[in-house]
Design an enzyme around this catalytic site. Structure first.
Site, PDB file in Angstrom:
ATOM      1  N   GLU A 148       0.808  -1.219   0.000  1.00 43.06           N
ATOM      2  CA  GLU A 148       0.000   0.000   0.000  1.00 43.06           C
ATOM      3  C   GLU A 148       0.841   1.269   0.000  1.00 43.06           C
ATOM      4  OE1 GLU A 148      -2.291   1.180   3.441  1.00 43.06           O
ATOM      5  OE2 GLU A 148      -1.062  -0.013   4.781  1.00 43.06           O
ATOM      6  N   GLU A 246     -10.513   1.357   8.700  1.00 49.23           N
ATOM      7  CA  GLU A 246      -9.222   1.693   9.313  1.00 49.23           C
ATOM      8  C   GLU A 246      -9.175   3.195   9.583  1.00 49.23           C
ATOM      9  OE1 GLU A 246      -4.674   0.200   8.564  1.00 49.23           O
ATOM     10  OE2 GLU A 246      -5.461   1.687   7.176  1.00 49.23           O
TER      11      GLU A 246
END
Length: 264
Positions: A148, A246
């Protein structure tokens, strides 16, 4: 909507091993975690306690980070960090073991910050080698390594989706096909990436999606990001996985926005 609660950033008012049960009580059947231990190879008893907390709560572990170092101190992964390669490699078997026992398939390998002791080229070559090793390590359980882009850390070199995709292309050239983009819509937006364009080009191949609103990295609806539209479009284009929650929010109001089934 299939959500998975990141229990490393949410429900932090509770001890870590109580968070899976709290997520279940809030109406969720799936959770994910950053690396929940202080070392790459924790004691067997620590691993067993973590696994038991999940199974006792009746939730599915959908995502687990490889050890990323001391995150509160600013570390963002070990994959490209020469001095910690042994730790990263030793961590692979532990991660795969937990994944195999709990049926988890997604494993986030944070790339690592730039280190003054080595050149960017040396770190990038090492990262590819370590990501390939990680991909091979989890392949036996049908696992996928996730990569990511991250915001808020200037020394972390992967800022855009394309940055991560370029690394993924190198892992494919090295012979593995189970490294995929983790599309964290918050990080991409904060870094100035064209999130709709990323979705249009790559949604079908996303390894995972995570969300938070901006500004503030809060719950959906607290900022200005069109998260619902982005998720819907990703689904239309073929993304079938979970949506990772998240973000930062107090436990009592963390999920007030979400439509979900209450725990029975």
């Amino acid at each position: 909507m299939t959500y998975t609660v990141n229990c490393s950033i949410l429900l932090t008012e509770l001890p870590l091993l109580q968070r899976p049960a709290a997520a279940k009580a809030a109406g969720f059947d799936a959770v994910e975690f950053w690396w929940p231990f202080t070392s790459s190879v924790p004691a067997d008893a620590e691993v067993a306690a973590f696994e038991r907390a999940l199974t006792d709560a009746g939730v599915q572990l959908t995502g687990l980070n490889f050890n990323a170092g001391d995150m509160p101190a600013g570390d963002r992964g070990l994959a490209s960090w020469p001095a910690r390669t042994i730790e990263f490699r030793d961590n692979i078997d532990v991660v795969a073991g937990i994944g195999g026992r709990l049926g988890c398939k997604g494993f986030n390998a944070l790339y690592g910050n730039r280190q003054e002791a080595s050149t960017p080229q040396e770190q990038d070559e090492l990262a590819v080698a370590n990501l390939v090793a990680a991909a091979q390590g989890v392949a036996a359980i049908g696992g996928t390594v996730l990569l990511e882009p991250v915001s808020g850390t200037p020394s972390y070199p992967l800022k855009s989706a394309q940055d991560a995709l370029d690394v993924i292309a190198k892992t494919r050239a090295a012979g593995v096909d189970n490294v995929k983009l983790l599309a964290d819509f918050y990080h991409l937006a904060v870094n100035g990436d064209d999130v709709p364009a990323v979705i249009e080009k790559h949604a079908r191949d996303f390894g995972h999606i995570q969300i938070a609103d901006n500004p503030g990295r809060g719950a959906p609806g607290t900022g200005t990001l069109p998260l619902g539209e982005w998720i819907t479009r990703s689904r239309e284009l073929g993304y079938t996985g979970h949506i990772g929650l998240e973000y930062k929010a107090a436990a009592e109001s963390a999920f007030a926005w979400a439509i979900r089934e209450p725990a029975v």
